[in-house]
Design a protein around this motif. Structure first.
Motif, PDB file in Angstrom:
ATOM      1  N   ALA A 157     108.301  59.620  67.200  1.00 48.24           N
ATOM      2  CA  ALA A 157     108.298  60.843  67.994  1.00 48.24           C
ATOM      3  C   ALA A 157     109.042  61.938  67.248  1.00 48.24           C
ATOM      4  N   VAL A 158     108.635  63.175  67.485  1.00 51.48           N
ATOM      5  CA  VAL A 158     109.310  64.345  66.916  1.00 51.48           C
ATOM      6  C   VAL A 158     109.635  65.258  68.097  1.00 51.48           C
ATOM      7  N   ILE A 159     110.918  65.536  68.270  1.00 47.73           N
ATOM      8  CA  ILE A 159     111.311  66.282  69.467  1.00 47.73           C
ATOM      9  C   ILE A 159     112.260  67.426  69.115  1.00 47.73           C
ATOM     10  N   GLY A 160     111.965  68.593  69.643  1.00 44.60           N
ATOM     11  CA  GLY A 160     112.865  69.744  69.534  1.00 44.60           C
ATOM     12  C   GLY A 160     113.203  70.210  70.936  1.00 44.60           C
ATOM     13  N   LEU A 161     114.430  70.674  71.124  1.00 44.15           N
ATOM     14  CA  LEU A 161     114.866  71.036  72.477  1.00 44.15           C
ATOM     15  C   LEU A 161     115.237  72.505  72.564  1.00 44.15           C
ATOM     16  N   GLU A 162     114.828  73.136  73.652  1.00 40.22           N
ATOM     17  CA  GLU A 162     115.302  74.485  73.968  1.00 40.22           C
ATOM     18  C   GLU A 162     116.182  74.348  75.204  1.00 40.22           C
ATOM     19  N   VAL A 163     117.412  74.814  75.102  1.00 42.14           N
ATOM     20  CA  VAL A 163     118.345  74.684  76.218  1.00 42.14           C
ATOM     21  C   VAL A 163     118.724  76.076  76.717  1.00 42.14           C
ATOM     22  N   VAL A 180     118.068  76.855  70.584  1.00 39.76           N
ATOM     23  CA  VAL A 180     116.825  76.218  70.129  1.00 39.76           C
ATOM     24  C   VAL A 180     117.130  75.296  68.948  1.00 39.76           C
ATOM     25  N   SER A 181     116.756  74.028  69.083  1.00 46.20           N
ATOM     26  CA  SER A 181     117.003  73.086  67.981  1.00 46.20           C
ATOM     27  C   SER A 181     115.795  72.999  67.067  1.00 46.20           C
ATOM     28  N   GLU A 182     116.007  72.495  65.874  1.00 46.10           N
ATOM     29  CA  GLU A 182     114.904  72.116  64.998  1.00 46.10           C
ATOM     30  C   GLU A 182     114.309  70.816  65.562  1.00 46.10           C
ATOM     31  N   PRO A 183     113.074  70.488  65.180  1.00 44.21           N
ATOM     32  CA  PRO A 183     112.468  69.242  65.708  1.00 44.21           C
ATOM     33  C   PRO A 183     113.059  68.012  65.021  1.00 44.21           C
ATOM     34  N   ASP A 184     114.345  67.786  65.200  1.00 41.39           N
ATOM     35  CA  ASP A 184     115.074  66.763  64.445  1.00 41.39           C
ATOM     36  C   ASP A 184     115.301  65.465  65.202  1.00 41.39           C
ATOM     37  N   ALA A 243     111.562  70.592  76.604  1.00 43.51           N
ATOM     38  CA  ALA A 243     111.444  69.631  75.507  1.00 43.51           C
ATOM     39  C   ALA A 243     110.084  69.776  74.838  1.00 43.51           C
ATOM     40  N   ASN A 244     110.092  69.868  73.516  1.00 41.98           N
ATOM     41  CA  ASN A 244     108.854  69.925  72.734  1.00 41.98           C
ATOM     42  C   ASN A 244     108.662  68.570  72.076  1.00 41.98           C
ATOM     43  N   VAL A 245     107.525  67.954  72.350  1.00 44.09           N
ATOM     44  CA  VAL A 245     107.317  66.581  71.905  1.00 44.09           C
ATOM     45  C   VAL A 245     105.998  66.452  71.152  1.00 44.09           C
ATOM     46  N   SER A 246     106.045  65.839  69.966  1.00 42.04           N
ATOM     47  CA  SER A 246     104.813  65.452  69.283  1.00 42.04           C
ATOM     48  C   SER A 246     105.042  64.060  68.703  1.00 42.04           C
ATOM     49  N   VAL A 247     103.981  63.422  68.263  1.00 39.36           N
ATOM     50  CA  VAL A 247     104.133  62.114  67.612  1.00 39.36           C
ATOM     51  C   VAL A 247     103.365  62.136  66.296  1.00 39.36           C
ATOM     52  N   ALA A 250     104.543  65.144  58.887  1.00 38.24           N
ATOM     53  CA  ALA A 250     103.683  66.139  59.544  1.00 38.24           C
ATOM     54  C   ALA A 250     104.346  66.662  60.821  1.00 38.24           C
ATOM     55  N   LEU A 251     104.136  67.938  61.102  1.00 34.54           N
ATOM     56  CA  LEU A 251     104.527  68.469  62.406  1.00 34.54           C
ATOM     57  C   LEU A 251     103.228  68.669  63.185  1.00 34.54           C
ATOM     58  N   ASN A 252     102.937  67.726  64.046  1.00 33.08           N
ATOM     59  CA  ASN A 252     101.667  67.736  64.764  1.00 33.08           C
ATOM     60  C   ASN A 252     101.730  68.644  65.985  1.00 33.08           C
ATOM     61  N   PRO A 253     100.563  68.958  66.556  1.00 39.96           N
ATOM     62  CA  PRO A 253     100.567  69.778  67.770  1.00 39.96           C
ATOM     63  C   PRO A 253     101.457  69.143  68.836  1.00 39.96           C
ATOM     64  N   ARG A 254     102.164  69.969  69.593  1.00 36.88           N
ATOM     65  CA  ARG A 254     103.180  69.454  70.510  1.00 36.88           C
ATOM     66  C   ARG A 254     102.863  69.822  71.953  1.00 36.88           C
ATOM     67  N   HIS A 255     103.456  69.066  72.834  1.00 35.43           N
ATOM     68  CA  HIS A 255     103.472  69.424  74.244  1.00 35.43           C
ATOM     69  C   HIS A 255     104.857  69.965  74.562  1.00 35.43           C
ATOM     70  N   GLU A 256     104.886  71.074  75.269  1.00 34.38           N
ATOM     71  CA  GLU A 256     106.171  71.650  75.652  1.00 34.38           C
ATOM     72  C   GLU A 256     106.370  71.434  77.144  1.00 34.38           C
ATOM     73  N   ILE A 257     107.380  70.643  77.500  1.00 37.89           N
ATOM     74  CA  ILE A 257     107.632  70.355  78.919  1.00 37.89           C
ATOM     75  C   ILE A 257     108.647  71.371  79.441  1.00 37.89           C
TER      76      ILE A 257
HETATM   77  P1  ADP Z   1     107.900  78.594  71.221  1.00 38.00           P
HETATM   78  O1  ADP Z   1     108.251  80.016  71.124  1.00 38.00           O
HETATM   79  O2  ADP Z   1     106.471  78.317  71.380  1.00 38.00           O
HETATM   80  O3  ADP Z   1     108.714  77.879  72.236  1.00 38.00           O
HETATM   81  P2  ADP Z   1     109.505  77.861  68.903  1.00 38.00           P
HETATM   82  O4  ADP Z   1     109.211  78.137  67.486  1.00 38.00           O
HETATM   83  O5  ADP Z   1     110.585  78.639  69.530  1.00 38.00           O
HETATM   84  O6  ADP Z   1     108.177  77.977  69.754  1.00 38.00           O
HETATM   85  O7  ADP Z   1     109.812  76.319  68.967  1.00 38.00           O
HETATM   86  C1  ADP Z   1     110.170  75.731  70.127  1.00 38.00           C
HETATM   87  C2  ADP Z   1     110.721  74.329  69.907  1.00 38.00           C
HETATM   88  O8  ADP Z   1     109.696  73.472  69.475  1.00 38.00           O
HETATM   89  C3  ADP Z   1     111.817  74.204  68.876  1.00 38.00           C
HETATM   90  O9  ADP Z   1     112.875  73.481  69.476  1.00 38.00           O
HETATM   91  C4  ADP Z   1     111.204  73.402  67.767  1.00 38.00           C
HETATM   92  O10 ADP Z   1     112.127  72.550  67.146  1.00 38.00           O
HETATM   93  C5  ADP Z   1     110.170  72.587  68.489  1.00 38.00           C
HETATM   94  N1  ADP Z   1     109.030  72.175  67.667  1.00 38.00           N
HETATM   95  C6  ADP Z   1     108.337  72.911  66.793  1.00 38.00           C
HETATM   96  N2  ADP Z   1     107.340  72.185  66.244  1.00 38.00           N
HETATM   97  C7  ADP Z   1     107.384  70.959  66.819  1.00 38.00           C
HETATM   98  C8  ADP Z   1     106.606  69.764  66.689  1.00 38.00           C
HETATM   99  N3  ADP Z   1     105.560  69.684  65.889  1.00 38.00           N
HETATM  100  N4  ADP Z   1     106.961  68.703  67.432  1.00 38.00           N
HETATM  101  C9  ADP Z   1     108.002  68.769  68.271  1.00 38.00           C
HETATM  102  N5  ADP Z   1     108.761  69.847  68.424  1.00 38.00           N
HETATM  103  C10 ADP Z   1     108.474  70.940  67.720  1.00 38.00           C
END
Ligand code: ADP
Ligand code: MG
Ligand code: ZN
Length: 484
Positions: free
Chosen positions: A5-11, A156-160, A197-201, A208-215
């Motif tokens: 899983a690849v997850i980035g968080l916006e708080v 906003v975190s990186e997708p780490d 939460a932004n989630v991709s797998v 790869a940074l695949n298309p994500r779902h943003e919850i």
């Molecule tokens: P938006 O404006 O659409 O919310 P951002 O560039 O601000 O887009 O990114 C939002 C969040 O998505 C960040 O926390 C980032 O780390 C995360 N993110 C970006 N690409 C991915 C991906 N492929 N998978 C999971 N999370 C991602």
């Protein structure tokens, strides 16, 4: 195939200033009993012709947060209008930041099973909160603007992050930082901190940074954990069935435990960001930044290191104590009020063991526990031998429920420990005489019966005997019977 899983968080964290971001209305935590629209003025109600004035204190608190998160604070920061239409946003746009955020390039270290891991923070920017809608059930909706214009920091975190556990470790540590900084009460029920939460797998090992779902709109750690777990599983299932994931905004349906796509049309944003002409670029002097840096309080990581160094605690115990500022304060306050030479390690054990257990049982936080002065008194009574450890635990239980002090409880209930050797010798002899079979078995090699016999003696004293003394007397009398 194995996936990761690849997850980035916006708080979104509210910043608890006295007044709102751009007007003098007070910021009041949502306790549920504040009448709607109590704190509204022409500015936060979005009346034409009004002008926003930046709350210096909010900027200050946001910079402090950025510095605590190891961010750079660029010399110029800019406010932008984020336009969208929603009834809780009276101006038709939210004042936010886009191209030049207040804080950039930071990080937060978290503890994982594999050790410490660094989660990079892309940016943290200021914005204003929107109002709240109440759907009345008769088809009508009403708007409450008490919250409109409350300062928010979006971090906003990186997708780490790679797992639910990492997401929760990151979110709870961030929560802890905000509370330490005094920026936010941390009271999640009041909506002071919300997650997206932004989630991709992807196949394990790929970058790869695949298309994500943003919850969107997750208001609790539980919802965050459950929704991310659900997304990871369902995305993997989709891929395994040969499906594709498309970038999408999701909502979390708490009762059904699933994420659901939000209607494309309603949420297809074109925010048309542009610099807010009412707010000139904000110049942030280096002197101000350094002054704020110098004034940062001790943060959880530093406090944890100090607890390990100065009090000889394990990394684990220190971590448990510093996670919440109020608990760490409680611990140090207890230490400072001890009259005896109880070890800091022992005091830590009381808190992470009995106090936490009783908080759980009583459904309270550390503020509902007996005050540090009273815990110190209890520990002193155990330390100086007035009561034994087990009695101490019983006394603490009573302190929780009755609010009485340890000394009062011990005196009134006659719990002081029996350390009178002659009295204990008689009791030990009585117990041995009363259980000849067990004594014989013990003497013929069934040594585990020692614990049982010890239990009988403790019982005969209602648990009040000094266990060390009982052990010695019991050993001596059993040996005497062996040779006798
Ligand atoms: P938006 O404006 O659409 O919310 P951002 O560039 O601000 O887009 O990114 C939002 C969040 O998505 C960040 O926390 C980032 O780390 C995360 N993110 C970006 N690409 C991915 C991906 N492929 N998978 C999971 N999370 C991602
Ligand atoms: Mg987003
Ligand atoms: Zn106002």
């Amino acid at each position: 195939m194995k996936y990761e899983a690849v997850i980035g968080l916006e708080v979104h964290a509210q910043i608890h200033t006295r007044s709102k971001m751009f007007c003098p209305c007070p910021v009041v935590e949502d306790t549920g009993d504040l009448p709607p629209n109590t704190y509204v003025c022409p500015v936060c109600a979005g009346m034409p012709g009004t002008l926003p004035v930046i709350n210096r204190r909010a900027i200050e608190m946001a910079i402090k947060t950025g510095l605590a998160l190891h961010c750079e604070i660029p010399p110029v920061s800019c406010f932008a209008r984020k336009s969208y239409f929603y009834p809780d946003l009276p101006k038709g746009y939210q004042i936010s930041q886009y191209e030049l955020p207040l804080c950039v390039n930071g990080y937060l270290d978290i503890e994982t099973e594999e050790g410490t891991k660094r989660i990079r923070i892309t940016r943290a920017h200021m914005e204003e909160d929107a109002g709240k809608l109440y759907h009345m059930g008769d088809g009508s909706s009403r708007v409450d603007l008490n919250r409109a214009g409350v300062p928010l920091l979006e971090i906003v975190s990186e997708p780490d992050m790679r797992s639910v556990a990492e997401v929760i470790a990151y979110a709870t540590r961030l929560h802890s930082y905000l509370v330490y900084l005094g920026v936010n009460s941390g009271d999640m029920e009041k909506g002071v901190m919300r997650f997206e939460a932004n989630v991709s797998v992807r196949p394990a090992g790929s970058d790869a940074l695949n298309p994500r779902h943003e919850i969107k709109n997750l208001n609790s750690f539980r919802a965050l954990a459950r929704s991310v777990a659900y997304e990871i599983e369902s995305q993997i299932a989709t891929l395994e069935q040969g499906g594709v994931i498309v970038q999408q905004t999701m909502g979390w349906d708490e009762s059904r435990g699933i994420t659901v796509p939000q209607r494309g049309k309603e949420y297809a944003h074109d925010y048309r960001y542009f610099p807010d002409p009412d707010l000139p670029p904000l110049e942030i002097s280096r002197a101000w930044v350094e002054e704020l840096r110098a004034g940062l309080p001790e943060l959880p990581d530093a406090r944890r290191a100090r607890f390990i160094r100065d009090y000889g605690l394990s990394a684990y115990d220190a971590g448990l104590l510093v996670a919440e500022r109020a608990v760490a304060d409680y611990y140090e306050s207890t230490l400072s009020q001890l009259a005896s030479a109880a070890e800091p390690k022992a005091v830590a054990n009381w808190i992470t063991g009995e106090v936490f257990r009783l908080m759980n049982e009583n459904g309270c936080t550390i503020t509902g526990a007996p005050p540090p002065s009273q815990l110190a008194e209890l520990i002193d009574l155990v330390q100086d031998g007035t009561i034994n450890l087990n009695t101490g635990k019983r006394v603490l239980e009573e302190m929780f429920t009755t609010g009485r002090s340890a000394r009062q409880i011990v005196e009134e209930r006659g719990l002081a420990q029996i350390s009178d050797t002659a009295a204990l010798e008689r009791i030990v002899a009585q117990v041995l005489n009363g259980h000849p079979t067990e004594v014989t078995q013990y003497l013929s090699g069934k040594v585990q019966l020692f614990g049982w016999l010890m239990g009988q003696v403790m019982r005969a004293t209602q648990g009040k005997a000094n266990p060390q003394l009982v052990k010695e007397l019991l050993q001596a009398q059993l040996e005497a019977r062996r040779s006798g």
